[in-house]
Design a protein around this motif. Sequence first.
Motif, PDB file in Angstrom:
ATOM      1  N   LYS A 392      31.669  48.922  46.717  1.00  0.00           N
ATOM      2  CA  LYS A 392      31.219  47.914  45.755  1.00  0.00           C
ATOM      3  C   LYS A 392      31.559  48.340  44.326  1.00  0.00           C
ATOM      4  O   LYS A 392      32.034  47.527  43.514  1.00  0.00           O
ATOM      5  CB  LYS A 392      29.712  47.699  45.897  1.00  0.00           C
ATOM      6  N   THR A 393      31.341  49.613  44.040  1.00  0.00           N
ATOM      7  CA  THR A 393      31.648  50.124  42.696  1.00  0.00           C
ATOM      8  C   THR A 393      33.140  50.007  42.403  1.00  0.00           C
ATOM      9  O   THR A 393      33.540  49.568  41.308  1.00  0.00           O
ATOM     10  CB  THR A 393      31.200  51.595  42.577  1.00  0.00           C
ATOM     11  N   SER A 396      34.136  46.292  41.979  1.00  0.00           N
ATOM     12  CA  SER A 396      33.569  45.751  40.738  1.00  0.00           C
ATOM     13  C   SER A 396      34.323  46.262  39.509  1.00  0.00           C
ATOM     14  O   SER A 396      34.564  45.511  38.555  1.00  0.00           O
ATOM     15  CB  SER A 396      32.089  46.119  40.640  1.00  0.00           C
ATOM     16  N   GLU A 397      34.689  47.534  39.534  1.00  0.00           N
ATOM     17  CA  GLU A 397      35.435  48.097  38.403  1.00  0.00           C
ATOM     18  C   GLU A 397      36.820  47.460  38.297  1.00  0.00           C
ATOM     19  O   GLU A 397      37.295  47.164  37.195  1.00  0.00           O
ATOM     20  CB  GLU A 397      35.556  49.609  38.568  1.00  0.00           C
ATOM     21  N   GLN A 400      36.808  43.926  36.718  1.00  0.00           N
ATOM     22  CA  GLN A 400      36.664  43.831  35.276  1.00  0.00           C
ATOM     23  C   GLN A 400      38.004  43.630  34.575  1.00  0.00           C
ATOM     24  O   GLN A 400      38.069  43.015  33.510  1.00  0.00           O
ATOM     25  CB  GLN A 400      35.989  45.097  34.737  1.00  0.00           C
ATOM     26  N   THR A 410      39.136  42.586  48.836  1.00  0.00           N
ATOM     27  CA  THR A 410      37.878  42.225  49.492  1.00  0.00           C
ATOM     28  C   THR A 410      38.167  41.682  50.885  1.00  0.00           C
ATOM     29  O   THR A 410      39.024  40.822  51.059  1.00  0.00           O
ATOM     30  CB  THR A 410      37.130  41.166  48.665  1.00  0.00           C
ATOM     31  N   LEU A 420      29.974  38.905  46.298  1.00  0.00           N
ATOM     32  CA  LEU A 420      31.011  38.842  45.264  1.00  0.00           C
ATOM     33  C   LEU A 420      31.860  37.585  45.420  1.00  0.00           C
ATOM     34  O   LEU A 420      32.186  36.916  44.430  1.00  0.00           O
ATOM     35  CB  LEU A 420      31.898  40.086  45.333  1.00  0.00           C
TER      36      LEU A 420
END
Length: 809
Positions: A392-393, A396-397, A400, A410, A420
């Motif tokens: 997830k990290t 998510s990064e 951005q 994903t 997400l």
Amino acid sequence: MDASEKIIRFDSYEALLEEIQRDMNNGDPICCRYPVRFIMLNNFNVWHQLAQDLACLGVQPLDLEELIKDSHERWITTDELSRTIKACTVTSVVTPFSELVRFYSDTNFRGFFNEIMLTEDIDRPQKRIYIPLIGLQNRFNNFLNGFARIEESAPVWAYLTEEHKTKVFLTTIKNETDAFAGHENIKCLNTLYDWLRFWKTHAPQEQIICSSGPINRKEKFSDPDNIFTFEYIKNSYEYIVSFLGVSIPFIYNETEEKYWSLLLADIIKSDPAVFNLSTFISNHLGALLVSPRDLFYRWGQADTTPYDRWLLKNYFLTSASSEEFPYLKICVEELSAYDDYCELHAKVAERIFYVYDSTTQKKYAKEREILIKDSAIIFNEFINEATKDYLKTCISEIAQNDVQLAITLTTGVFDFEKVLLLAWYADSDQTGLKLEDAAKKYPDLGMYLSNLKPSEKKKDNWHLDYLEAYRDAKLHNVITESVASYIKTKNHNSDSFYGWYYSFNETHDLLHKHAGVTDMRPDKIYWIDALGAEFMPYLLSFFKEKGCGYRVAYSEITRCTIPSATAQNRFDAVSKFSELDAIAHDSKGYKKNISLVKELRELFSILRKIVDSNTHGEHTIAIVSDHGLSCLSCLAESKKYDAKVEHDGRYIKVNTNGKIYEDADYIVHVNENDGERYKVALTHSSLGRKPVHEVHGGCTPEEVLVPYIIITNKAQNLINYKYELITKEVEVSEPVITIAVMPQPASVTLHIGNNKYSMNRNGRMWSAQVDGVKEGVYKAEFTIPGGTSFTVEVQVNGTGFGGNDFLDF
């Protein structure tokens, strides 16, 4: 004198034997001074024949292995050997001799022979000690050439034939004494005792491997040797390949020696001559590995040992599949923690994030997605929370800076990914994620938002539009203008509310009605608590797309009674599922997207259980609900009435019999089932404090309306109708659509978008007037109960109108 002069050579075995017999009877004091007789040979067959002939001549064997019968790995020193030979009182042959002495160091070798060559026994002049020197001619010649008293020493005889080298494999790997029982061509000598006994009776026809510790340590002293070639086996891999001759395509890694040792033991248990690795692994694991899914499944099983996982890894890497799945190959190559039943799954999930090059990530993204999706249940079981947090990290990064890459990486398998995807789709204006693409990643989302409609439609299908607007509002977590407009119109007051409330069939009433209809009478009823009509498209999609053996025979959006709570709408003598209601009442409260992901997951599980519980026999099944849920009350300001509220303020039970005036916030309703009076919230604003959960009990359509479906696995005997569209084009001013049908049906229904029209018969022609259409092309569907349907495009011509108010099928 040198060795060549000292050694008496014989051209035949017979000549050697005659000399031995002559010497036995020679009483010459000079011949009898030294009893030792050295016989140089280079052939074990000759030696075995000589041993037999000496026995016939009365020569007694001096069995050296008897010295260590109580300690099979004890080394026999030169001093002990010398004492033993000197202690002989009768004519004897030392056996085996050279198979021990060849391992003495050069110093000990020379020291021993210096002493034994000049051994005397004046009390027994006729005693002879025969010492065979098999394959030691080079070392013994070197000794003789340096022996100072060579001329006066005991005689040395030699009968040397063509040399035949014997290869002996040395290893520290121990096997059971009977490990090679049944394999006559393989001799496994585990101790010095075994080694000495073997050479007394065997000519080396076999493959020989020796794991005696003393011999392994002292083999370095045996060179030069005229009969033995020693090859050292350093590990189990060399044992398998070099000694057993079994081809293993695995790459050897010293840290994995314990697994090679286990494989060696398994090969020995079978027949090394016919050993087949693929067959062995299939039999060992109880299944043939034919796909990555097999690999993922077997890796994670509780009864899979670290050895099994090591076999799995190497079997895959040497199979054709490793080339078909290059990303998986990279992951499997890096596996090393064979006691970790989750390592493979975690590696496949996270390995792609070890590199920061987007080109490489895109290269492997599709394969990774397929691997994880095809084994989704397995990955969800074996990927722990720490790994999910890491994934997830990473995603998510990446999002951005590059949301498209994040979407690509994903898989849609893990719940956090689904959350997400919901967020990215809701923000599609920025992310560009279309429903079609989101549904490929997260099929449940596509099913939830699909355009499938219930088979029973109403004249005014505003509720379908509202439910679509509600689903959109749920995704965005906001009371949208569309939803607010519907609530303002449809729930403005009691009149507007009851106007639509009573237009829907109540679920219990419809169940009762269908109990009297043969084709619709359910033999089983399943009650899914808190299943609102918002999920109708999902239900229809599930039974249409999942190939579960059931089809939807009937579907309709019905209503519960208000308050829209379980107490007023329960079902008796049915099977109940409470998982959705439990999510609504979760102490953590409603969470945007997270709660919907949980709901869709549980709904899928429930439907699977229903289907799986009814695989045998023919069934007609009703799926019903007691109420729906609303997440929008969490966003609406509360009215905070000073009263005892229930269900997060969605209704208040009224105890007085006096007159109660209605309000814009609620209606006063006498429940049809319990006869009690209630103030029931008309809008999303609750009558108590602002809720933090999804709620039910109020009057909003998502709370009141519920899905009602009948599914069946019974054979569908449809009448095959032939249709002919007569009016392929109609005018806006006279929009009459006509069709011919054969054979003659009892009725025909025309569907255009959300509108349904009963057609009128005129002979074999059926017609319907579709008022309100505008210029354009429409999909028209004609249906007949119990018969085949027909879909066709109809052109509507006209001027001054444009667009299309109807939704496509």
